[in-house]
Write a protein that holds these residues in place. Structure first.
Motif, PDB file in Angstrom:
ATOM      1  N   PHE A 139       0.859  -1.182   0.000  1.00 58.14           N
ATOM      2  CA  PHE A 139       0.000   0.000   0.000  1.00 58.14           C
ATOM      3  C   PHE A 139       0.899   1.237   0.000  1.00 58.14           C
ATOM      4  CE2 PHE A 139      -2.395  -3.404   1.946  1.00 58.14           C
ATOM      5  CZ  PHE A 139      -3.631  -3.315   1.322  1.00 58.14           C
ATOM      6  N   ILE A 140       0.510   2.207  -0.808  1.00 58.94           N
ATOM      7  CA  ILE A 140       1.286   3.449  -0.929  1.00 58.94           C
ATOM      8  C   ILE A 140       0.382   4.598  -0.507  1.00 58.94           C
ATOM      9  CG2 ILE A 140       2.664   4.892  -2.467  1.00 58.94           C
ATOM     10  CD1 ILE A 140       2.749   2.352  -4.340  1.00 58.94           C
ATOM     11  N   MET A 141       0.880   5.454   0.360  1.00 60.60           N
ATOM     12  CA  MET A 141       0.051   6.521   0.926  1.00 60.60           C
ATOM     13  C   MET A 141       0.854   7.806   1.044  1.00 60.60           C
ATOM     14  SD  MET A 141      -2.178   6.387   4.452  1.00 60.60           S
ATOM     15  CE  MET A 141      -0.757   6.103   5.510  1.00 60.60           C
ATOM     16  N   GLY A 142       0.245   8.922   0.698  1.00 61.53           N
ATOM     17  CA  GLY A 142       0.870  10.231   0.843  1.00 61.53           C
ATOM     18  C   GLY A 142       0.337  10.974   2.052  1.00 61.53           C
ATOM     19  N   HIS A 143       0.323  12.281   1.954  1.00 61.84           N
ATOM     20  CA  HIS A 143      -0.159  13.094   3.070  1.00 61.84           C
ATOM     21  C   HIS A 143      -1.594  13.542   2.834  1.00 61.84           C
ATOM     22  CE1 HIS A 143       0.364  16.686   0.574  1.00 61.84           C
ATOM     23  NE2 HIS A 143       1.604  16.288   0.320  1.00 61.84           N
ATOM     24  N   THR A 144      -2.234  14.007   3.874  1.00 59.57           N
ATOM     25  CA  THR A 144      -3.595  14.508   3.761  1.00 59.57           C
ATOM     26  C   THR A 144      -3.624  15.742   2.868  1.00 59.57           C
ATOM     27  OG1 THR A 144      -5.511  15.264   5.031  1.00 59.57           O
ATOM     28  CG2 THR A 144      -3.350  15.942   5.829  1.00 59.57           C
ATOM     29  N   ARG A 156       1.397  -9.196   6.810  1.00 58.90           N
ATOM     30  CA  ARG A 156       2.505  -9.318   5.871  1.00 58.90           C
ATOM     31  C   ARG A 156       2.496  -8.198   4.836  1.00 58.90           C
ATOM     32  NH1 ARG A 156       2.380 -13.569   2.534  1.00 58.90           N
ATOM     33  NH2 ARG A 156       4.578 -13.194   2.032  1.00 58.90           N
ATOM     34  N   SER A 157       1.587  -7.258   4.989  1.00 61.65           N
ATOM     35  CA  SER A 157       1.512  -6.140   4.044  1.00 61.65           C
ATOM     36  C   SER A 157       2.622  -5.134   4.331  1.00 61.65           C
ATOM     37  CB  SER A 157       0.151  -5.456   4.126  1.00 61.65           C
ATOM     38  OG  SER A 157      -0.886  -6.341   3.767  1.00 61.65           O
ATOM     39  N   LEU A 158       2.919  -4.322   3.322  1.00 60.19           N
ATOM     40  CA  LEU A 158       3.935  -3.279   3.439  1.00 60.19           C
ATOM     41  C   LEU A 158       3.299  -1.947   3.086  1.00 60.19           C
ATOM     42  CD1 LEU A 158       7.008  -2.532   3.793  1.00 60.19           C
ATOM     43  CD2 LEU A 158       7.194  -2.757   1.311  1.00 60.19           C
ATOM     44  N   LEU A 159       3.542  -0.934   3.910  1.00 60.12           N
ATOM     45  CA  LEU A 159       3.027   0.417   3.656  1.00 60.12           C
ATOM     46  C   LEU A 159       4.204   1.325   3.310  1.00 60.12           C
ATOM     47  CD1 LEU A 159       0.767   2.578   3.702  1.00 60.12           C
ATOM     48  CD2 LEU A 159       1.270   2.895   6.143  1.00 60.12           C
ATOM     49  N   ILE A 160       4.116   1.995   2.148  1.00 61.77           N
ATOM     50  CA  ILE A 160       5.126   2.967   1.736  1.00 61.77           C
ATOM     51  C   ILE A 160       4.515   4.355   1.848  1.00 61.77           C
ATOM     52  CG2 ILE A 160       6.644   3.738  -0.115  1.00 61.77           C
ATOM     53  CD1 ILE A 160       6.597   0.926  -1.248  1.00 61.77           C
TER      54      ILE A 160
END
Length: 658
Positions: free
Chosen positions: A344-349, A415-419
């Motif tokens: 999962f890839i996430m930025g800022h609000t 086992r998920s990865l957050l970037i």
């Protein structure tokens, strides 16, 4: 005990009132109207003085009689020899009885009756003493702990003389060992193109300044650890004194210049308030990492409660050209991605083009470069990059590319990865719930380090010298799989770079243009990027109103908007950019309302560090671009607070320049 005359009003006032009465009588023959006025005023003055004094005497003597009921004559004789200072007070805090020890310590054996206890406990109050279980007070060169007890007709206060113990505690705290770690920030940049002799000269001058400061000012000693790294051992008292001088050693080091006229800079991390020297050294390491992460040329002090204090940080950061770290990060990140069942890839609000562009670049590297499943977590309703998001809509290859935070929570596993891209703060991520739900986190960010940074990241790729997160991702993609990007994804990354650099004007370095050249080779379309920056006519008008209503204060443009309108964040950010084009404006601030919050969008040309300024409001960002949100306030109050911050911080900066 020698009895003393109790006056509620000074005898001088009696004399003045009598003198007024005599003067009124003398004017009786000359002017009867004047006589009537003066006589009336003087009589009222005499009456006021007499009534006040009589009322006070009644109160005092009532309190004295109450004290006699509390303490009989025999009790008073016995209590008078009590080892602790004791005072019996009336309802208003007036002293009605004291023992011998109180007179010895506080009134030099004179009668204190009639005085108010406030004279002996200032700046503390009687209410504090009666409500607290021991209140620290001082009188003269003595220090006490005061205790109070209410009675039916007043109160009793007694004092414990603990001057000796408090002095010992103060000496222990001031002499506590403090370890500081010092890093010569830009030694490589200063000496890269110079001779070996120049390297030795600059290094020896910097080390001489540090040694002189350590021995003459800090009362400690300096030891070199490695090339460019030093350890200072001193005590807490000297650290406190250095704080009052804003760590002037930073200015002394900055005065050393190389052949290219660049100034030398150092960063200092201090571990203060630790229980042991080992703990102090560990805190100093954390503080030094924080100082370097914020761009260097500053001091970070790690306090006992885990918070930090910062000093300096006024100069521009110097770009680091070493790509070895980027290659190592890319290899390590690839291993973690391959060992994950989902990325999962996430930025800022309130995501912008840089946040979404960097996320798209990482998505391409994961899905096409490493052939793993990936999704971008985003709240489309709050995104400021709608134009970029629309380019990926209705494209079969990008189906399910963007998901909501709730969908991410439903799909993630252990086992998920957050970037996390374009932010490193737990307060600014798109979804704090997703951050908490996924145990393995990677951070890729270019903003200067904040105290609220993500603590549990398995990879913390932080480059405050980079222009944008899109530039960092563009470099990583080249090492993960250089052919992973197609034209649309390369255009998204280029849009992010152009947003944060203001079309390659601000915060650009060699690596910025190298990353942009790579994206151009992958087909990035500058015309499409230009279209993403296009505004509606209404947004253009609102931006123009903000610029037209701005004022200039100390070479800083300040604009305020008391109304909320669609795309207010975009208009405010663009207005802040445009205000920098005004002559003699070094920084710009746009204050605007968004819902229940007041936001500030700040920009600078690099001469003013807007990150440090907006940290006073709980915000952050970069040296030349920052933002903050303030709750429960108004634009007027925020503007006044901003003016106070500018007065304080810019004055410190001007002192450093002089």
């Amino acid at each position: 005990m020698k009895k003393r005359r109790i006056w509620a009003t000074s005898p001088v006032y009696y004399l003045m009132a009598g003198f007024m009465l005599i003067m009124a009588c003398l004017s009786f023959k000359q002017n009867k109207i004047l006589f009537a006025v003066e006589f009336t005023v003087s009589v009222l003055a005499v009456a006021a003085v007499v009534v006040t004094d009589l009322h006070y005497r009644v109160h005092v003597y009532t309190a004295i009689r109450a004290a006699r009921r509390v303490l009989s004559a025999e009790d008073q004789r016995d209590f008078d020899q009590f080892a602790l200072p004791v005072a019996v007070l009336g309802n208003l805090g007036d002293i009605v009885w004291t023992n011998a020890r109180f007179r010895d310590l506080f009134s030099e054996d004179e009668d204190s009756r009639g005085d108010n206890i406030a004279a002996y406990i200032y700046p503390k109050t009687l209410r504090q003493i009666l409500s607290e279980s021991g209140t620290a007070v001082s009188y003269g060169d003595k220090e006490f702990t005061a205790y109070g007890l209410r009675t039916g007709s007043g109160s009793v206060v007694y004092f414990v003389d603990d001057t000796y113990y408090k002095q010992i505690h103060r000496e222990y705290r001031e002499k506590r060992t403090v370890i500081a770690l010092i890093s010569f920030d830009n030694r490589e940049e200063l000496t890269r193109d110079s001779s070996g002799g120049e390297d030795s000269r600059i290094t020896s001058e910097v080390e001489a300044v540090l040694r002189s400061w350590a021995t003459d000012t800090m009362g400690g000693f300096l030891r070199r650890l490695t090339n460019g790294r030093y350890m200072l051992i001193t005590d807490d008292l000297h650290i406190e004194e250095a704080k009052t001088k804003r760590f002037a050693v930073l200015d002394r080091v900055r005065a050393i210049k190389g052949e290219n006229n660049l100034s030398a800079t150092v960063s200092i991390g201090i571990g203060r308030g630790a229980d042991t020297a080992t703990q102090s050294e560990w805190h100093a390491r954390q503080a030094l990492d924080m100082a370097l992460g914020r761009g260097g040329d500053q001091v970070a002090v790690h306090l006992r409660d885990g918070t930090y204090e910062f000093f300096g940080g006024l100069s521009k950061g110097v770009e680091k050209r070493d790509k070895v770290r980027t290659r190592v990060i890319a290899a390590t990140l690839s291993d973690h991605i391959k060992s994950s069942d989902r990325v999962f890839i996430m930025g800022h609000t309130n995501s912008d083009l840089d946040s979404v562009g960097a996320a798209v670049g990482m998505w391409a590297a994961v899905t096409r470069g490493l052939e793993c499943r990936a999704s971008i977590v985003i709240d489309r309703n709050r995104s400021l990059a709608t134009s970029l998001l629309n380019t990926f809509e209705h494209q079969p290859e990008y189906e399910n590319m963007f998901i909501t935070p709730q969908e991410a929570l439903d799909q993630c596993t252990q086992r998920s990865l957050l970037i996390v891209v374009d932010t490193h703060s737990t307060s600014f991520v798109e979804s704090p719930d997703v951050l908490r739900a996924i145990p393995r986190v990677v951070v890729i960010d270019h903003h200067r380090m904040m105290v609220t940074h993500i603590q549990n990241a398995i990879i913390f790729y932080h480059e405050p010298y980079a222009s944008s997160a899109s530039e960092m991702v563009g470099e990583l993609v080249q090492y993960i799989n250089g052919s992973a990007l197609n034209k649309r994804e390369a255009t998204a990354l280029l849009a992010g770079i152009m947003l944060d650099t203001k079309n390659f004007v601000l915060k650009t370095g060699v690596r910025t243009f190298e990353a942009s050249a790579y994206l151009k080779r992958r087909g990035a379309d500058t015309v499409e990027v230009k279209k993403m920056f296009a505004n509606s006519l209404d947004t253009y008008k609102e931006r123009s109103q903000l610029v037209a209503g701005a004022e200039v204060y100390k070479n800083c443009a300040i604009a305020c908007s008391n109304w909320e309108f669609p795309n207010v964040r975009i208009a405010a950010a663009q207005a802040a950019d445009e205000l920098l084009s005004i002559q003699n404006v070094r920084a710009s601030f746009v204050i605007f309302r968004t819902g229940n919050e007041i936001s500030i969008s700040a920009r600078s040309l690099g001469d003013v560090n807007v990150q440090i300024l907006l940290e006073e409001f709980g915000g952050g960002g970069h040296l030349n671009m920052a933002g903050a949100q303030i709750k429960n306030s108004t634009t007027s109050d925020v503007r006044k607070a901003l003016i106070r911050v500018l007065d304080s911080k810019l004055a410190q900066a001007s002192k450093r320049e002089n």
